[in-house]
Design a protein around this motif. Sequence first.
Motif, PDB file in Angstrom:
ATOM      1  N   GLU A  68     -13.371  -4.728   7.101  1.00  0.00           N
ATOM      2  CA  GLU A  68     -13.715  -4.042   5.861  1.00  0.00           C
ATOM      3  C   GLU A  68     -12.757  -2.858   5.717  1.00  0.00           C
ATOM      4  N   ILE A  69     -11.883  -2.928   4.729  1.00  0.00           N
ATOM      5  CA  ILE A  69     -10.861  -1.907   4.526  1.00  0.00           C
ATOM      6  C   ILE A  69     -11.151  -1.175   3.219  1.00  0.00           C
ATOM      7  N   TYR A  70     -11.341   0.127   3.312  1.00  0.00           N
ATOM      8  CA  TYR A  70     -11.648   0.933   2.126  1.00  0.00           C
ATOM      9  C   TYR A  70     -10.371   1.325   1.396  1.00  0.00           C
ATOM     10  N   VAL A  71     -10.496   1.486   0.100  1.00  0.00           N
ATOM     11  CA  VAL A  71      -9.389   1.864  -0.766  1.00  0.00           C
ATOM     12  C   VAL A  71      -9.767   3.165  -1.454  1.00  0.00           C
ATOM     13  N   ASP A  72      -8.816   4.112  -1.527  1.00  0.00           N
ATOM     14  CA  ASP A  72      -9.082   5.358  -2.251  1.00  0.00           C
ATOM     15  C   ASP A  72      -7.933   5.647  -3.208  1.00  0.00           C
ATOM     16  N   GLU A  73      -7.956   6.819  -3.821  1.00  0.00           N
ATOM     17  CA  GLU A  73      -6.937   7.158  -4.821  1.00  0.00           C
ATOM     18  C   GLU A  73      -5.550   7.338  -4.219  1.00  0.00           C
ATOM     19  N   HIS A  74      -5.450   7.442  -2.908  1.00  0.00           N
ATOM     20  CA  HIS A  74      -4.153   7.612  -2.247  1.00  0.00           C
ATOM     21  C   HIS A  74      -3.558   6.280  -1.782  1.00  0.00           C
ATOM     22  N   THR A  75      -4.329   5.197  -1.885  1.00  0.00           N
ATOM     23  CA  THR A  75      -3.845   3.897  -1.434  1.00  0.00           C
ATOM     24  C   THR A  75      -2.728   3.411  -2.349  1.00  0.00           C
ATOM     25  N   GLU A  76      -1.611   3.058  -1.734  1.00  0.00           N
ATOM     26  CA  GLU A  76      -0.459   2.550  -2.483  1.00  0.00           C
ATOM     27  C   GLU A  76      -0.503   1.024  -2.480  1.00  0.00           C
ATOM     28  N   LEU A  77      -0.386   0.414  -3.652  1.00  0.00           N
ATOM     29  CA  LEU A  77      -0.346  -1.040  -3.772  1.00  0.00           C
ATOM     30  C   LEU A  77       1.075  -1.462  -4.112  1.00  0.00           C
ATOM     31  N   VAL A  78       1.603  -2.425  -3.356  1.00  0.00           N
ATOM     32  CA  VAL A  78       2.957  -2.919  -3.593  1.00  0.00           C
ATOM     33  C   VAL A  78       2.942  -4.443  -3.556  1.00  0.00           C
ATOM     34  N   GLY A  79       4.000  -5.028  -4.066  1.00  0.00           N
ATOM     35  CA  GLY A  79       4.097  -6.482  -4.078  1.00  0.00           C
ATOM     36  C   GLY A  79       3.589  -7.044  -5.392  1.00  0.00           C
TER      37      GLY A  79
END
Length: 113
Positions: A68-79
């Motif tokens: 279970e991996i949490y995502v927040d406003e600092h998470t960078e999405l690439v690809g």
Amino acid sequence: MNNIVVLIVMLVSVAGCNQSPSEFEDEEPSKNSEEPDYTGVYVEDIQEDRLIVQPLATDPEASYPVYEIYVDEHTELVGEAARLDEIEVEDEVEIWVHDKGAEKEIAEKIFVQ
């Protein structure tokens, strides 16, 4: 008298150079490693603030862990995805987290293949 002034100036200078870790709490952590913490995993489920991922199944008789991996406003999405709502179930991903093994792992970067 001059010795006292010099001593005070030196103490103030040294005290100003000493920074405690609490002064850096608001800074965003950075990864030293270029290798992802999770690789060869795919998205099993997507929830509002987290992804449920598990390794790609190579042995049909084996059981695999689920993360279970949490995502927040600092998470960078690439690809292939620029936003969380563009990630789909069964997408293969690589994930870098702030504190691997922590009770709540927060993604620093997610690469969607």
